[in-house]
Design a protein around this motif. Structure first.
Motif, PDB file in Angstrom:
ATOM      1  N   ASN A   1       8.773   1.770  -6.780  1.00 35.79           N
ATOM      2  CA  ASN A   1       8.508   2.218  -5.415  1.00 35.79           C
ATOM      3  C   ASN A   1       8.244   1.040  -4.491  1.00 35.79           C
ATOM      4  O   ASN A   1       8.678   1.027  -3.337  1.00 35.79           O
ATOM      5  CB  ASN A   1       7.318   3.176  -5.399  1.00 35.79           C
ATOM      6  N   SER A   2       7.524   0.043  -4.993  1.00 39.12           N
ATOM      7  CA  SER A   2       7.217  -1.137  -4.190  1.00 39.12           C
ATOM      8  C   SER A   2       8.481  -1.934  -3.872  1.00 39.12           C
ATOM      9  O   SER A   2       8.692  -2.358  -2.734  1.00 39.12           O
ATOM     10  CB  SER A   2       6.219  -2.030  -4.937  1.00 39.12           C
ATOM     11  N   LEU A   3       9.324  -2.112  -4.868  1.00 37.97           N
ATOM     12  CA  LEU A   3      10.546  -2.894  -4.677  1.00 37.97           C
ATOM     13  C   LEU A   3      11.579  -2.164  -3.822  1.00 37.97           C
ATOM     14  O   LEU A   3      12.528  -2.784  -3.334  1.00 37.97           O
ATOM     15  CB  LEU A   3      11.159  -3.248  -6.031  1.00 37.97           C
ATOM     16  N   ASN A   4      11.385  -0.861  -3.620  1.00 40.78           N
ATOM     17  CA  ASN A   4      12.390  -0.076  -2.908  1.00 40.78           C
ATOM     18  C   ASN A   4      12.435  -0.372  -1.411  1.00 40.78           C
ATOM     19  O   ASN A   4      13.336   0.089  -0.717  1.00 40.78           O
ATOM     20  CB  ASN A   4      12.145   1.428  -3.124  1.00 40.78           C
TER      21      ASN A   4
ATOM     22  N   PHE B   1       0.800  -1.217   0.000  1.00 44.76           N
ATOM     23  CA  PHE B   1       0.000   0.000   0.000  1.00 44.76           C
ATOM     24  C   PHE B   1       0.830   1.263   0.000  1.00 44.76           C
ATOM     25  O   PHE B   1       0.598   2.181  -0.776  1.00 44.76           O
ATOM     26  CB  PHE B   1      -0.926   0.005   1.218  1.00 44.76           C
ATOM     27  N   VAL B   2       1.835   1.307   0.850  1.00 46.41           N
ATOM     28  CA  VAL B   2       2.586   2.539   1.050  1.00 46.41           C
ATOM     29  C   VAL B   2       3.257   3.057  -0.219  1.00 46.41           C
ATOM     30  O   VAL B   2       3.106   4.214  -0.567  1.00 46.41           O
ATOM     31  CB  VAL B   2       3.624   2.357   2.174  1.00 46.41           C
ATOM     32  N   PRO B   3       4.017   2.212  -0.961  1.00 44.21           N
ATOM     33  CA  PRO B   3       4.677   2.753  -2.146  1.00 44.21           C
ATOM     34  C   PRO B   3       3.688   3.296  -3.168  1.00 44.21           C
ATOM     35  O   PRO B   3       3.947   4.297  -3.828  1.00 44.21           O
ATOM     36  CB  PRO B   3       5.440   1.533  -2.700  1.00 44.21           C
ATOM     37  N   THR B   4       2.539   2.622  -3.347  1.00 51.44           N
ATOM     38  CA  THR B   4       1.548   3.082  -4.306  1.00 51.44           C
ATOM     39  C   THR B   4       0.977   4.424  -3.889  1.00 51.44           C
ATOM     40  O   THR B   4       0.845   5.343  -4.692  1.00 51.44           O
ATOM     41  CB  THR B   4       0.424   2.045  -4.426  1.00 51.44           C
TER      42      THR B   4
ATOM     43  N   ALA C   1       2.997   2.378 -14.205  1.00 55.25           N
ATOM     44  CA  ALA C   1       3.074   1.025 -13.662  1.00 55.25           C
ATOM     45  C   ALA C   1       4.500   0.685 -13.230  1.00 55.25           C
ATOM     46  O   ALA C   1       4.716   0.065 -12.188  1.00 55.25           O
ATOM     47  CB  ALA C   1       2.579   0.012 -14.695  1.00 55.25           C
ATOM     48  N   ILE C   2       5.468   1.127 -14.033  1.00 52.56           N
ATOM     49  CA  ILE C   2       6.868   0.869 -13.691  1.00 52.56           C
ATOM     50  C   ILE C   2       7.270   1.686 -12.467  1.00 52.56           C
ATOM     51  O   ILE C   2       7.993   1.201 -11.585  1.00 52.56           O
ATOM     52  CB  ILE C   2       7.790   1.180 -14.885  1.00 52.56           C
ATOM     53  N   ARG C   3       6.780   2.943 -12.378  1.00 53.27           N
ATOM     54  CA  ARG C   3       7.089   3.763 -11.206  1.00 53.27           C
ATOM     55  C   ARG C   3       6.544   3.116  -9.939  1.00 53.27           C
ATOM     56  O   ARG C   3       7.218   3.089  -8.900  1.00 53.27           O
ATOM     57  CB  ARG C   3       6.500   5.170 -11.375  1.00 53.27           C
ATOM     58  N   ILE C   4       5.324   2.615 -10.005  1.00 48.85           N
ATOM     59  CA  ILE C   4       4.718   1.956  -8.839  1.00 48.85           C
ATOM     60  C   ILE C   4       5.512   0.710  -8.472  1.00 48.85           C
ATOM     61  O   ILE C   4       5.771   0.444  -7.293  1.00 48.85           O
ATOM     62  CB  ILE C   4       3.249   1.609  -9.123  1.00 48.85           C
TER      63      ILE C   4
ATOM     64  N   LYS D   1      14.537   6.787  -7.829  1.00 47.45           N
ATOM     65  CA  LYS D   1      15.233   7.834  -8.582  1.00 47.45           C
ATOM     66  C   LYS D   1      15.463   7.450 -10.046  1.00 47.45           C
ATOM     67  O   LYS D   1      16.015   8.225 -10.811  1.00 47.45           O
ATOM     68  CB  LYS D   1      16.579   8.142  -7.912  1.00 47.45           C
ATOM     69  N   ILE D   2      15.056   6.237 -10.400  1.00 50.56           N
ATOM     70  CA  ILE D   2      15.162   5.827 -11.798  1.00 50.56           C
ATOM     71  C   ILE D   2      14.018   6.467 -12.573  1.00 50.56           C
ATOM     72  O   ILE D   2      12.844   6.272 -12.248  1.00 50.56           O
ATOM     73  CB  ILE D   2      15.115   4.295 -11.929  1.00 50.56           C
ATOM     74  N   LYS D   3      14.344   7.220 -13.596  1.00 51.02           N
ATOM     75  CA  LYS D   3      13.325   7.984 -14.319  1.00 51.02           C
ATOM     76  C   LYS D   3      12.593   7.102 -15.338  1.00 51.02           C
ATOM     77  O   LYS D   3      13.208   6.341 -16.069  1.00 51.02           O
ATOM     78  CB  LYS D   3      13.974   9.174 -15.031  1.00 51.02           C
ATOM     79  N   THR D   4      11.275   7.234 -15.331  1.00 53.84           N
ATOM     80  CA  THR D   4      10.435   6.533 -16.295  1.00 53.84           C
ATOM     81  C   THR D   4       9.110   7.266 -16.423  1.00 53.84           C
ATOM     82  O   THR D   4       8.629   7.870 -15.464  1.00 53.84           O
ATOM     83  CB  THR D   4      10.187   5.074 -15.868  1.00 53.84           C
ATOM     84  N   ASN D   5       8.524   7.209 -17.601  1.00 56.37           N
ATOM     85  CA  ASN D   5       7.223   7.829 -17.837  1.00 56.37           C
ATOM     86  C   ASN D   5       6.070   6.849 -17.673  1.00 56.37           C
ATOM     87  O   ASN D   5       4.904   7.236 -17.797  1.00 56.37           O
ATOM     88  CB  ASN D   5       7.176   8.427 -19.256  1.00 56.37           C
ATOM     89  N   LYS D   6       6.380   5.603 -17.395  1.00 53.76           N
ATOM     90  CA  LYS D   6       5.367   4.575 -17.227  1.00 53.76           C
ATOM     91  C   LYS D   6       4.945   4.499 -15.758  1.00 53.76           C
ATOM     92  O   LYS D   6       5.754   4.171 -14.892  1.00 53.76           O
ATOM     93  CB  LYS D   6       5.896   3.210 -17.683  1.00 53.76           C
TER      94      LYS D   6
END
Length: 332
Positions: A306-309, A32-35, A300-303, A293-298
């Motif tokens: 964040n989750s894997l972080n 929940f938190v990263p999303t 789903a990939i950002r979420i 900090k990895i840049k992406t415009n997607k």
């Protein structure tokens, strides 16, 4: 240090139950938190809004109450309903598992407080209010769990757990007031431990479980907790990459009982004695990657990033344990 057999068995059960409850908190943080943080990050940018959004305040208030009530009800159904209630009492578990569970309480309280602080920033409320309301939410949530323990005949209120919860949330508040942002990240790593000694493996099956999920949930020998900071946050004008972090980790080895590696049955007979196995802590210093900090415009990939972080990236590490330093080529 020897304790009566019944007390020793109860201590082991209580600690493993505590580990399971801590896992629920970690699972909440992972899913929940990263999303939520991702959905609010583009609004806040670590800046407090000059405008108050009453609808967001109401939405977050009701959502927080719902999440707190729902998780508390789930915990009650999972662990407390089958045990009798008693008067409020305490339980001293400070000397169990080399305090590894306490480190977990600190980091989980900090992480819950961190995301709640950012969510309240999204509502536009006063800076001091959002820091205190959001910042102490981690301790508040975990204190509810301690209260349930305190009135359960099987367990008890742990002042050590309460202190660890308060330390984690207080650190988040202090950081927010000092720098107006959270530059520290709490992470964890775990791996399946295989014990080649037949007696140790049998004991591990008894207290940690026989399958991989149970072992990862209950075996503190398999856990390493990390605090990661980005040098770029302290030296913004440097050419250091924003994704680079330095991590300090703590783990422990040789634990096959809450307080010692000796176990007794209900009649007081020794059924396991591996006091020859040293119980010790491990300290690590390692590099890490901040996946946010990895840049992406997607989106789903950002979420996903964040989750894997919340998981420490495997990397070489300098270990200090048993009075000496050693280089480990890969720690996870």
């Amino acid at each position: 240090f020897m304790i009566p057999a019944v007390v020793q068995f109860s201590a082991v059960v209580a600690t493993l139950r505590s580990a399971s409850k801590l896992f629920i908190v970690i699972l909440f943080l992972f899913l929940f938190v990263p999303t939520a943080a991702q959905d609010t990050a583009y609004i806040s940018k670590n800046k407090d809004s000059a405008k108050l959004y009453p609808q967001r305040v109401r939405l977050l208030t009701f959502a927080s109450i719902g999440v707190y009530a729902g998780t508390t009800a789930a915990l009650y159904q999972a662990w407390y309903k089958d045990y009798s209630q008693s008067h409020f009492h305490t339980f001293n578990d400070w000397d169990e598992w080399l305090q590894m569970d306490k480190v977990g309480h600190v980091l989980s309280a900090y992480s819950i407080s961190k995301v709640n602080m950012e969510l309240w920033r999204w509502t536009g409320i006063d800076r001091n209010k959002r820091i205190w309301i959001g910042g102490m939410s981690g301790a508040a949530y975990q204190t509810v769990i301690e209260l349930l323990d305190g009135f359960s005949s099987e367990w008890g209120w742990s002042w050590a757990d309460f202190g660890a919860n308060m330390l984690g949330s207080s650190a988040c508040v202090a950081e927010g007031r000092a720098w107006n942002e959270q530059g520290v990240q709490g992470e964890l790593s775990a791996h399946e431990r295989i014990y080649w000694d037949e007696g140790v493996d049998f004991r591990s099956d008894k207290i940690f479980g026989k399958n991989v999920p149970e072992r990862l949930l209950k075996d503190y020998n398999a856990y390493t907790y990390w605090i990661s900071v980005a040098p770029k946050s302290f030296f913004p004008k440097s050419k250091l990459p924003a994704w680079l972090q330095v991590s300090l980790g703590i783990g422990a080895e040789g634990m096959f009982g809450a307080r010692s590696n000796i176990a007794k049955d209900k009649f007081g007979n020794i059924i396991f004695d591996r006091s020859d196995i040293q119980r010790y802590r491990q300290w690590y210093l390692a590099p890490d990657i901040d996946l946010t900090k990895i840049k992406t415009n997607k989106k789903a990939i950002r979420i996903l990033l964040n989750s894997l972080n919340v998981i420490k990236f495997p990397a070489p590490a300098l270990e200090y344990s048993k009075g000496s330093f050693k280089m480990r080529w890969l720690v996870f």
